[in-house]
Design a protein around this motif. Structure first.
Motif, PDB file in Angstrom:
ATOM      1  N   ARG A  23       0.831  -1.207   0.000  1.00 37.15           N
ATOM      2  CA  ARG A  23       0.000   0.000   0.000  1.00 37.15           C
ATOM      3  C   ARG A  23       0.862   1.251   0.000  1.00 37.15           C
ATOM      4  N   GLU A  26      -3.367   4.820   1.428  1.00 33.58           N
ATOM      5  CA  GLU A  26      -4.548   3.946   1.428  1.00 33.58           C
ATOM      6  C   GLU A  26      -4.684   3.133   0.139  1.00 33.58           C
ATOM      7  N   ASP A  27      -3.878   3.457  -0.867  1.00 33.60           N
ATOM      8  CA  ASP A  27      -3.997   2.804  -2.172  1.00 33.60           C
ATOM      9  C   ASP A  27      -3.241   1.479  -2.215  1.00 33.60           C
TER      10      ASP A  27
END
Length: 102
Positions: A23, A26-27
């Motif tokens: 990550r 948050e991605d």
């Protein structure tokens, strides 16, 4: 690890998705997907990292994170994923938990 934007790269286990994730904030930018064929094994079937994050060693880092977690959980590894299989050949310190893919 921090990217150019300042967000930290992290590695997490997402058991509900059957994968270990890379990550950026948050991605999710990469993952090592697995299946659970029995009560003893974690069978890695696919690893990928977003092209924008390529060349940074993230695939190897998520595999190392995943295998350390598998070991900590007292389980064994099967590598149907070609990337994980190659990674294991270069890291004999995981031979003790690796079983051949059938």
């Amino acid at each position: 690890m921090t990217d150019a934007g300042g967000d930290a790269i992290t590695y997490v286990h997402a058991p509900e998705q059957h994968r270990y994730e890379v990550r950026d904030g948050e991605d999710v930018v990469g993952f090592a997907q697995y299946r659970l064929p029995d009560d003893e094994h974690v069978d890695f079937v696919h690893t990928e990292v977003d092209d924008a994050y390529g060349g940074r060693g993230l695939a190897g880092a998520v595999v190392e994170f995943a295998l350390a977690d598998v070991r900590d959980r007292g389980r064994r590894v099967i590598a149907h994923c070609p990337y994980v299989a190659r990674w294991l050949t270069k890291h004999p310190e995981y031979d003790d938990i690796a079983d051949p893919a059938r």
